[in-house]
Design an enzyme around this catalytic site. Structure first.
Site: not given
Length: 354
Positions: A166, A186, A237, A258-259
């Site tokens: 991201t 992603n 998300s 950073g997910g």
């Protein structure tokens, strides 16, 4: 060269150049060639949706952040509401007790994320309750200030209890207009597939759906039926582009990649500035911790002092040292002017004024 031509076409002809034309034909062809099922009609029928941002408050500041289908704003506000009832400044910057309180708040919010969050156009998300002060007060009462709570005790009967690339940037102009922008592929380089002749990387954000209740995605996040894949649904998300206001004027513009660690990174930057009065560069650079309910451990950055790790373990936390978390490029708007803080966790990060 291919990407430049694609961007020029979009600049010239607008969104239709991407969704209905040669670029769309090349993207759908690339997906089918790789074994996917995307058609030109899928792209042509897609519509971006503008949504009202979520609004919350924290110690007299206003929090403006991203609504579903991102979980970011919802659980950022939820966690801030929970920790608002603790005297963080008195507990101390980077102190084990302050980190313990934030970690316990993270567990509670991520348990709610797993159970309730999904595409609000397709499922009913109890947003008003999740970001309410009353819900936070109830959750806050469940926190033991001295001991870690096992994840399974947070929501033992939940159906859900079964690295990313991201990008974020923050901008403030001379008129005070502020932008926090997060967009996602992603994984690093998404699928690792470029649509031939376009220069455009294809993402793998479908991984953000819950393939089945309790099945973790690549970031270890679990979900329930609210985030199940389905026609015309948008995956959940963690993107959390955020603007913090004081008396209606921007004071912090932030966000991160950073997910699953995005939300907690943004949380800690805001707390570092508001509670601990840290300059924005120190707030961004400070070691971060992360807990996402499941798996049941605290992920800490290598720069967190060893004595702090031991103190967290003494409170019952299972601690793992992992890689640095995100690159939260941020701006503070101060009486002295704009101060940009590039997060050096990212190579080549920089803050520029023009």
């Amino acid at each position: 060269q291919d990407l430049a031509a694609s961007l020029e076409a979009i600049a010239r002809d607008g969104a239709r150049a991407f969704y209905d034309g040669p670029i769309a034909q090349k993207i759908s062809a690339a997906v089918r060639a790789a074994g996917g099922v995307m058609t030109l009609a899928d792209l042509k029928g897609y519509r971006a949706i503008e949504r009202a941002p979520l609004r919350g408050s924290y110690r007299g500041y206003q929090i403006i952040s991203m609504p579903p289908p991102s979980s970011g704003g919802t659980h950022l506000i939820e966690m801030l509401n929970i920790i608002e009832g603790f005297p963080l400044r008195a507990l101390g910057f980077g102190a084990p007790q302050a980190l313990h309180v934030m970690i316990e708040a993270m567990k509670l919010a991520y348990a709610d994320r797993a159970e309730f969050l999904g595409d609000s156009d397709a499922v009913e998300v109890p947003l008003a309750r999740l970001i309410s002060k009353s819900h936070a007060a109830k959750l806050r009462a469940e926190i033991d200030p001295k001991h870690a709570r096992a994840a399974r005790e947070v929501r033992p009967n939940s159906a859900a209890a079964g690295g990313g690339n991201t990008t974020h940037y923050s901008i403030v102009d001379r008129f005070g207009n502020a932008v926090a922008n997060t967009y996602s592929l992603n994984f690093n380089y998404g699928l690792g597939l470029v649509a031939d002749g376009t220069g455009i990387l294809l993402n793998n954000t479908l991984d953000d759906f819950a393939a089945k209740p309790g099945a973790p995605n690549a970031f270890g996040l679990v979900g329930a039926a609210a985030n199940a894949p389905g026609p015309d649904k948008r995956p959940l998300s963690s993107m959390s582009p955020t603007i913090v206001l004081k008396a209606g004027k921007p004071v912090i513009v932030t966000g991160a990649p950073g997910g699953s660690r995005i939300i907690t990174a943004v949380l800690q930057i805001i707390v570092n500035v508001i509670d601990f009065k840290k300059p924005i560069a120190e707030a961004v650079a400070a070691p971060r911790v992360h807990h996402q309910w499941l798996p049941d451990f605290v992920l800490v950055e290598p720069t967190l002092p060893a004595e702090t790790v031991r103190a967290l373990e003494a409170r019952g936390h299972s601690v793992r040292v992992g890689p640095p978390s995100g690159s939260a490029h941020s701006i503070a708007v101060t009486p002295q002017g704009l101060i940009g803080a590039a997060d050096t966790r990212a190579r080549g990060a920089k803050a520029e004024g023009y």
